[in-house]
Motif scaffolding. Structure first.
Motif, mmCIF file in Angstrom:
data_model
loop_
_atom_site.group_PDB
_atom_site.id
_atom_site.type_symbol
_atom_site.label_atom_id
_atom_site.label_comp_id
_atom_site.label_asym_id
_atom_site.label_seq_id
_atom_site.Cartn_x
_atom_site.Cartn_y
_atom_site.Cartn_z
ATOM 1 N N ASN A 151 3.591 -2.827 -1.312
ATOM 2 C CA ASN A 151 4.820 -4.073 -2.047
ATOM 3 C C ASN A 151 6.146 -3.630 -1.542
ATOM 4 O O ASN A 151 6.817 -2.891 -2.377
ATOM 5 C CB ASN A 151 5.043 -3.872 -3.161
ATOM 6 N N TYR A 167 9.234 -5.177 -4.264
ATOM 7 C CA TYR A 167 8.991 -4.470 -5.848
ATOM 8 C C TYR A 167 10.194 -3.049 -5.881
ATOM 9 O O TYR A 167 10.895 -3.188 -6.187
ATOM 10 C CB TYR A 167 7.845 -4.329 -6.159
ATOM 11 N N VAL A 171 0.710 -5.761 -9.970
ATOM 12 C CA VAL A 171 -0.102 -5.249 -8.448
ATOM 13 C C VAL A 171 -0.986 -5.101 -9.017
ATOM 14 O O VAL A 171 -2.593 -5.640 -8.379
ATOM 15 C CB VAL A 171 0.734 -4.173 -8.058
ATOM 16 N N GLU A 222 -2.765 -8.667 -8.344
ATOM 17 C CA GLU A 222 -3.366 -7.954 -6.374
ATOM 18 C C GLU A 222 -4.610 -7.465 -5.979
ATOM 19 O O GLU A 222 -5.163 -7.694 -5.252
ATOM 20 C CB GLU A 222 -2.093 -7.881 -5.924
#
Length: 84
Positions: free
Chosen positions: A41, A44, A78, A82
């Motif tokens: 990520n 992010y 996350v 995710e």
């Protein structure tokens, strides 16, 4: 530098992943180039660094608090959205 990293990640989504950031046009292939070679990520991380940089540059505790809220929110997204 974090803004450049963020723009690079958006470009990687578009070029390598054949998609965009919006959920209805997400990348069609897994992006494994650029910063995605090192982090799942990086967008992010880049956004968090931009916010922390603003907080430090302007010496604003409210921006620091906002940055920490965004970082925690990213982590929770996350971890619970995710990863499962």
């Amino acid at each position: 530098m974090a803004v450049i990293a963020l723009l690079g990640c958006v470009g990687d989504f578009y070029v390598s992943g054949k998609g965009t950031l919006v959920p209805w046009a997400s990348p069609k292939t897994l992006v494994v180039v650029g910063l995605y070679r090192y982090s799942r990520n990086p967008m992010y991380v880049a956004v968090a660094l931009v916010l922390l940089g603003w907080a430090l540059s302007f010496s604003q505790m409210s921006l620091l608090a906002y940055s920490l809220i965004v970082i925690v929110t990213f982590h929770l997204r996350v971890a619970f959205g995710e990863e499962p």
